[in-house]
Design a protein around this motif. Structure first.
Motif, PDB file in Angstrom:
ATOM      1  N   ALA A 163      72.985 -11.172  64.863  1.00 56.63           N
ATOM      2  CA  ALA A 163      74.163 -11.711  65.302  1.00 56.63           C
ATOM      3  C   ALA A 163      73.661 -13.363  65.421  1.00 56.63           C
ATOM      4  CB  ALA A 163      74.557 -11.197  66.358  1.00 56.63           C
ATOM      5  N   GLU A 164      74.277 -14.009  66.502  1.00 59.93           N
ATOM      6  CA  GLU A 164      73.837 -15.120  67.090  1.00 59.93           C
ATOM      7  C   GLU A 164      73.875 -16.240  65.864  1.00 59.93           C
ATOM      8  OE1 GLU A 164      70.211 -14.862  69.525  1.00 59.93           O
ATOM      9  OE2 GLU A 164      69.602 -13.448  68.083  1.00 59.93           O
ATOM     10  N   PHE A 165      75.412 -16.523  65.475  1.00 61.92           N
ATOM     11  CA  PHE A 165      75.508 -17.381  64.387  1.00 61.92           C
ATOM     12  C   PHE A 165      75.205 -18.943  64.601  1.00 61.92           C
ATOM     13  CE2 PHE A 165      79.021 -15.461  61.564  1.00 61.92           C
ATOM     14  CZ  PHE A 165      78.266 -14.351  61.563  1.00 61.92           C
ATOM     15  N   PRO A 166      74.973 -19.532  65.770  1.00 63.76           N
ATOM     16  CA  PRO A 166      74.481 -20.728  66.031  1.00 63.76           C
ATOM     17  C   PRO A 166      72.909 -20.623  65.776  1.00 63.76           C
ATOM     18  CG  PRO A 166      75.791 -20.239  67.823  1.00 63.76           C
ATOM     19  CD  PRO A 166      75.791 -19.066  66.995  1.00 63.76           C
ATOM     20  N   GLU A 167      72.136 -19.568  65.600  1.00 65.95           N
ATOM     21  CA  GLU A 167      70.786 -19.450  65.277  1.00 65.95           C
ATOM     22  C   GLU A 167      70.641 -19.045  63.769  1.00 65.95           C
ATOM     23  OE1 GLU A 167      68.962 -17.676  68.722  1.00 65.95           O
ATOM     24  OE2 GLU A 167      69.745 -18.892  69.990  1.00 65.95           O
ATOM     25  N   LEU A 168      71.585 -19.170  62.934  1.00 64.89           N
ATOM     26  CA  LEU A 168      71.257 -19.117  61.751  1.00 64.89           C
ATOM     27  C   LEU A 168      71.455 -20.329  60.913  1.00 64.89           C
ATOM     28  CD1 LEU A 168      73.489 -15.722  61.438  1.00 64.89           C
ATOM     29  CD2 LEU A 168      70.961 -15.803  61.773  1.00 64.89           C
ATOM     30  N   CYS A 169      71.567 -21.393  61.594  1.00 66.96           N
ATOM     31  CA  CYS A 169      71.529 -22.716  61.060  1.00 66.96           C
ATOM     32  C   CYS A 169      70.475 -23.214  60.216  1.00 66.96           C
ATOM     33  CB  CYS A 169      72.041 -23.787  62.374  1.00 66.96           C
ATOM     34  SG  CYS A 169      72.252 -25.281  61.722  1.00 66.96           S
ATOM     35  N   GLY A 170      70.792 -23.529  59.133  1.00 64.78           N
ATOM     36  CA  GLY A 170      69.515 -23.771  58.143  1.00 64.78           C
ATOM     37  C   GLY A 170      69.267 -22.652  56.941  1.00 64.78           C
ATOM     38  N   VAL A 171      69.642 -21.585  57.484  1.00 66.38           N
ATOM     39  CA  VAL A 171      69.148 -20.383  56.477  1.00 66.38           C
ATOM     40  C   VAL A 171      70.641 -19.622  55.826  1.00 66.38           C
ATOM     41  CG1 VAL A 171      67.169 -19.925  57.390  1.00 66.38           C
ATOM     42  CG2 VAL A 171      69.025 -18.573  58.459  1.00 66.38           C
ATOM     43  N   GLU A 172      71.691 -20.487  56.038  1.00 63.74           N
ATOM     44  CA  GLU A 172      72.892 -20.016  55.682  1.00 63.74           C
ATOM     45  C   GLU A 172      73.014 -19.455  54.224  1.00 63.74           C
ATOM     46  OE1 GLU A 172      73.982 -23.228  58.831  1.00 63.74           O
ATOM     47  OE2 GLU A 172      72.519 -22.836  57.138  1.00 63.74           O
ATOM     48  N   GLN A 173      72.396 -20.499  53.345  1.00 62.82           N
ATOM     49  CA  GLN A 173      72.309 -20.207  51.746  1.00 62.82           C
ATOM     50  C   GLN A 173      71.748 -18.894  51.465  1.00 62.82           C
ATOM     51  OE1 GLN A 173      74.320 -22.096  49.682  1.00 62.82           O
ATOM     52  NE2 GLN A 173      74.191 -20.332  48.405  1.00 62.82           N
ATOM     53  N   GLU A 174      70.504 -18.666  52.079  1.00 56.68           N
ATOM     54  CA  GLU A 174      69.869 -17.495  51.893  1.00 56.68           C
ATOM     55  C   GLU A 174      70.800 -16.480  52.180  1.00 56.68           C
ATOM     56  OE1 GLU A 174      66.292 -14.433  53.907  1.00 56.68           O
ATOM     57  OE2 GLU A 174      66.322 -16.859  54.182  1.00 56.68           O
TER      58      GLU A 174
END
Length: 550
Positions: free
Chosen positions: A348-359
């Motif tokens: 979870a924690e979408f604000p902490e997936l910033c920068g790896v969205e494409q992967e």
């Protein structure tokens, strides 16, 4: 022997200090020498090349920041010379993952855990009765029920702090000021009494500040959240207190329950104060009928279940510069093992997936799932930016102090909890998982909001990594605190359940540690052990009002 430094990905232009490094120290790494102009504390990073203003910094193989001023080779990155920067992402750039290397899980193929089998086919790792209010007006009554049931049934914890105050009162009354200064606090003992219902792990009492005087969306989400909790495999039944006139109605709750699970047949007991008249009449009825429900819930016993019935949430909080190197990758490998065994995991924690969205977009099993993830990420980010709270503001003071300089650095390390498995589904807040595999769940990074959301999606165990320490628990889902470093595990043994520090010292591999943690989870799921949060009665619960939380 412990290494001094580590480069996480071959393409990175920063190196991580695994221990404190001194000014002037010569660091030899991969055939290169780096003379450090200043001391660098463990968990922080220095650059491998001279950088000009505007140059990019890469870690974990992804863009994590942009230099705001020149940075010399061997100098540390800080909030003064680096700002958040991340790659653009889009479903249009999607390159589907097709080559997942499934880990060998042959040693666990025939393993089982002792779980609670529900009539709808779900299997819980615990057996709880839930007592909740549809509106904050009933919070006092919820707490009175908690006091009565916990003490009478043996679920209460000894009030060690009350004992300390009582001791000090007696010392003061005797005029013993010097005795107060030398007073040794009382030790915490066992629970107050023997539990009357051995097959019931507890009665959990929730309170909140919602249910009325708010927008329709928040009231609807409260009903959806409670419906999801009622459906959690760890819950045997629920008692509901209602005032009667509030915005969130009992019919809303039941509609949401049936929407999620048409086969739902757990007992749901409603007590409405305005219908009963007096508080005493309502509370007496609630006590009597709830007690009858507990008798039935206690009849369920643990039975063997395959490991494919495990549902494990993956969370980090109080993160440090080692989180993405030790504990988070351990959770990632464990997630891959559970997925390979046919279980469910939740990142979870979408604000902490910033920068790896494409992967993550590339790892979604269908374009439709990838589009849903992109929509939820962009919608969340836009709402945050609209109120001046962009994702770049996510790192806390403690994160920064311990080496997580930008949100992209923090996020790239946090995403390691998701391992490498394909993403089978993307769930909005309170959506339930319907198939085996790795799921993305839209929640804030906030510890309690995120753990609350994972339990709502179906998690029956939550693994929670921390480098700084946090006591976070959950009322219906055991929360395992996993430390990134041994120093923390020794410093805060009352909240840490499992230590990944031997990865930093080089004594264990990520894979070995993940396998040990899976064995811990099997014991926990079987009721053989309790987490420290369970022992402390740490039952954190917080509905997400869909304002902006990071």
């Amino acid at each position: 022997m412990q290494h001094k430094v580590l480069k996480v990905n071959p393409s990175d232009n920063v190196i991580v200090a695994l221990r404190n490094l001194e000014a002037g120290e010569n660091i030899e790494f991969e055939g290169e020498n780096y003379v450090l102009p200043r001391s660098i504390a463990a968990k922080h990073k220095f650059v491998t090349e001279d950088l000009d203003k505007g140059d990019h910094v890469t870690m974990y193989g992804v863009l994590v920041g942009k230099a705001t001023q020149p940075i010399k080779r061997g100098e540390q990155i800080t909030t003064f010379n680096l700002k958040h920067e991340s790659e653009e992402y889009s479903v249009n750039k999607r390159v589907p993952q097709t080559n997942w290397i499934v880990p060998d899980v042959s040693k666990w193929k025939n393993r089982t855990f002792m779980g609670y089998h529900r009539s709808d086919g779900q299997v819980g790792t615990a057996n709880y009765w839930l007592v909740l209010p549809l509106v904050f007006c009933e919070n006092r009554n919820i707490l009175k029920l908690k006091e009565a049931f916990d003490k009478a049934l043996g679920y209460a914890f000894p009030d060690v702090y009350l004992r300390q105050v009582e001791d000090l009162v007696q010392l003061h009354q005797k005029g013993g000021v010097n005795s107060i200064d030398t007073y040794n606090q009382a030790e915490q003992g066992d629970s107050i009494g023997r539990r009357m219902f051995p097959n019931l792990d507890g009665i959990k009492f929730l309170t909140h500040e919602s249910g009325c005087g708010e927008n329709n969306q928040d009231s609807e989400l409260l009903a959806a959240l409670f419906a999801a909790y009622a459906n959690n495999a760890n819950v045997a039944g629920i008692t509901v207190l209602s005032l009667g006139c509030q915005k969130t109605q009992f019919t809303d709750l039941m509609d949401e329950i049936k929407k999620r699970n048409p086969d739902f047949d757990k007992p749901v007991l409603l007590f409405e104060q305005q219908a009963y008249g007096t508080e005493f009449d309502m509370m007496s009825a609630a006590i009597k009928e709830t007690f009858k429900g507990l008798i039935e819930a206690n009849k369920l016993t643990r039975q063997p279940a395959p490991l494919s019935e495990l549902q494990i949430g993956l969370k980090c909080g109080g993160s440090d510069g080692f989180s993405g190197i030790s504990a988070n990758p351990v959770l990632g490998h464990l997630s891959d093992l559970v997925v390979a065994l046919g279980g469910k995991t939740y990142l979870a924690e979408f604000p902490e997936l910033c920068g790896v969205e494409q992967e993550l977009i590339n790892r979604c099993v269908t374009t439709e799932k990838a589009e849903k993830f992109e929509y939820l990420m962009r919608d969340y980010a836009a709402k945050a930016e609209a109120v001046g709270a962009g994702f770049d503001m996510n790192p806390s003071a403690g994160n920064i102090k311990d080496g997580l300089i930008t949100d992209a650095i923090k996020s790239a390390g946090a995403a390691k909890k998701g391992g490498t498995a394909p993403i089978v589904d993307v769930l909005n807040y309170t959506e339930l998982a319907k198939e085996a595999g790795l799921h993305l769940v839209c929640t804030p990074g906030n510890d309690v909001l995120a753990t609350t959301g994972k339990a709502a999606s179906g998690a029956t165990i939550i693994l929670f990594t921390t480098g700084l320490g946090t006591p976070t628990g959950n009322p219906v889902c055991p929360v395992v605190k996993v430390s990134t470093n041994t120093q923390l595990a020794k410093k805060m043994p009352d909240i840490i359940d499992f230590d990944c520090g031997e990865i930093i010292t080089g004594e264990k591999t990520i894979e070995q540690t993940a396998e040990d943690l899976l064995e811990y989870c099997i014991s926990l799921a079987s009721g053989k052990i309790l987490t420290k949060a369970q022992e402390l009665g740490q039952d954190d619960f917080m509905p997400w009002k869909r304002g902006v939380n990071l």
